[in-house]
Each structure stands twice: as C-alpha cells, then as structure tokens.
Design an enzyme around this catalytic site. Structure first.
Site, PDB file in Angstrom:
ATOM      1  N   ASP A   1      15.904  -7.733 -19.635  1.00  0.00           N
ATOM      2  CA  ASP A   1      17.194  -8.386 -19.861  1.00  0.00           C
ATOM      3  C   ASP A   1      17.425  -8.531 -21.368  1.00  0.00           C
ATOM      4  O   ASP A   1      16.483  -8.535 -22.153  1.00  0.00           O
ATOM      5  CB  ASP A   1      17.173  -9.766 -19.181  1.00  0.00           C
ATOM      6  CG  ASP A   1      18.468 -10.520 -19.328  1.00  0.00           C
ATOM      7  OD1 ASP A   1      19.547  -9.897 -19.346  1.00  0.00           O
ATOM      8  OD2 ASP A   1      18.409 -11.763 -19.427  1.00  0.00           O
TER       9      ASP A   1
ATOM     10  N   ASP B   1      20.094 -11.038 -22.984  1.00  0.00           N
ATOM     11  CA  ASP B   1      20.454 -12.382 -23.415  1.00  0.00           C
ATOM     12  C   ASP B   1      19.326 -13.375 -23.129  1.00  0.00           C
ATOM     13  O   ASP B   1      18.920 -13.556 -21.983  1.00  0.00           O
ATOM     14  CB  ASP B   1      21.747 -12.832 -22.736  1.00  0.00           C
ATOM     15  CG  ASP B   1      22.902 -11.895 -23.061  1.00  0.00           C
ATOM     16  OD1 ASP B   1      22.894 -11.288 -24.152  1.00  0.00           O
ATOM     17  OD2 ASP B   1      23.816 -11.763 -22.222  1.00  0.00           O
TER      18      ASP B   1
ATOM     19  N   ASP C   1      15.243 -13.989 -17.973  1.00  0.00           N
ATOM     20  CA  ASP C   1      15.138 -15.431 -18.146  1.00  0.00           C
ATOM     21  C   ASP C   1      15.669 -16.205 -16.946  1.00  0.00           C
ATOM     22  O   ASP C   1      15.496 -17.417 -16.869  1.00  0.00           O
ATOM     23  CB  ASP C   1      15.833 -15.889 -19.433  1.00  0.00           C
ATOM     24  CG  ASP C   1      17.303 -15.554 -19.470  1.00  0.00           C
ATOM     25  OD1 ASP C   1      17.658 -14.396 -19.143  1.00  0.00           O
ATOM     26  OD2 ASP C   1      18.111 -16.418 -19.845  1.00  0.00           O
TER      27      ASP C   1
END
Length: 153
Positions: free
Chosen positions: A11, A13, A117
C-alpha cells in the site's frame, strides 16, 4: 505457472508515504479546507515513511519477491491517480511505474502478501494471501516488516 518469487503488494498511504501527517498539517494550515487530500499536489508531495524507500528497493532487487504497489484512489481528488504515479517514479524510477495498481478493492488481486495499514475496508479482508498489517503492534515499522519478510525466504 508462476515463478518461485513471492508476489507482494504494498500500500502507499501511511505505508510508503506519510499521508496522515500531511493531512493533519494541511488541516492546521488551511482549516477551511475540509478534505485537504482533495487538493492538487497533495499526493505528489507526500514524504516517505522511514525506511520505506530502501525496503522496497531491496524487494525490487531481491530474488525472492516480486513487489507491486497496490493503492486505493482518493475519489475526492481525481489528480491522485496521476500524482501517485508521479510519486512512484520519483522514488523508484520509471520502470517500476509498471507495477503500480490503483484499485478500490484490494481483494481482487492475486498474490502471496499484502502490506497495508488497514486490515479491512478496501478489500483487504478478502485478500487470499497473507496480510501484513503495517503500523500494528506486530508490524510497527519497515525494519520489523523486512526482518519478517527475509525470514520467510
């Protein structure tokens, strides 16, 4: 038949780049803008998370992993698609841009590992491989993630 390398999705961000810190800073700077991530330039200028760039470069050069970037779009900012691509080229070079996947449903891709996250909300819960929950107690940072990945090989 797929090669022996593990396919790993990463990922962007708050895994590769510090989205939350920048969003918070922009909210303080421009409190009248409710969604600072909707502004042009937001994604292109995000700061890398500590050790993220070096870790991904290690994975790119590795004989054990085939890394891809798997990120969800910000529907509030149509520029985010282009800016995420620009960010990837800036830190990993033009060749790695081919490995950028932008999808709102991360459960659609096939692979061995997903570093994210979030553990749910963008299809992470239906990803068929192993989820490495970045920023969690078990995987708080890139140093711990890399030790785990290297020990998997």
């Amino acid at each position: 038949i797929r090669g022996l390398k593990m396919i790993i999705y990463i990922d962007m961000d708050d895994v590769l780049c510090d989205y939350s810190k920048e969003k918070e800073a922009k909210l303080k700077q421009f409190p009248e803008i409710k969604f600072p991530q909707s502004q042009q330039g937001f994604f292109a200028n995000l700061t890398p998370i500590p050790d993220a760039i070096e870790s991904v470069k290690y994975l790119i050069e590795s004989d054990e992993f085939t890394p891809y970037i798997l990120t969800a779009p910000s529907i509030l900012n149509p520029h985010c698609y282009t800016e995420k691509r620009i960010w990837i080229e800036k830190y990993f070079g033009l060749d790695f841009v081919d490995r950028l996947i932008i999808s709102s449903n991360k459960g659609l891709v096939k692979g061995d590992l997903l570093i994210d996250d979030y553990s749910e909300g963008r299809g992470q819960e239906s990803f068929e491989g192993e989820l490495i929950h970045f920023g969690s107690e078990r995987f708080p940072d890139w140093k711990v993630v890399m030790v785990y990945l290297i020990n998997k090989t």
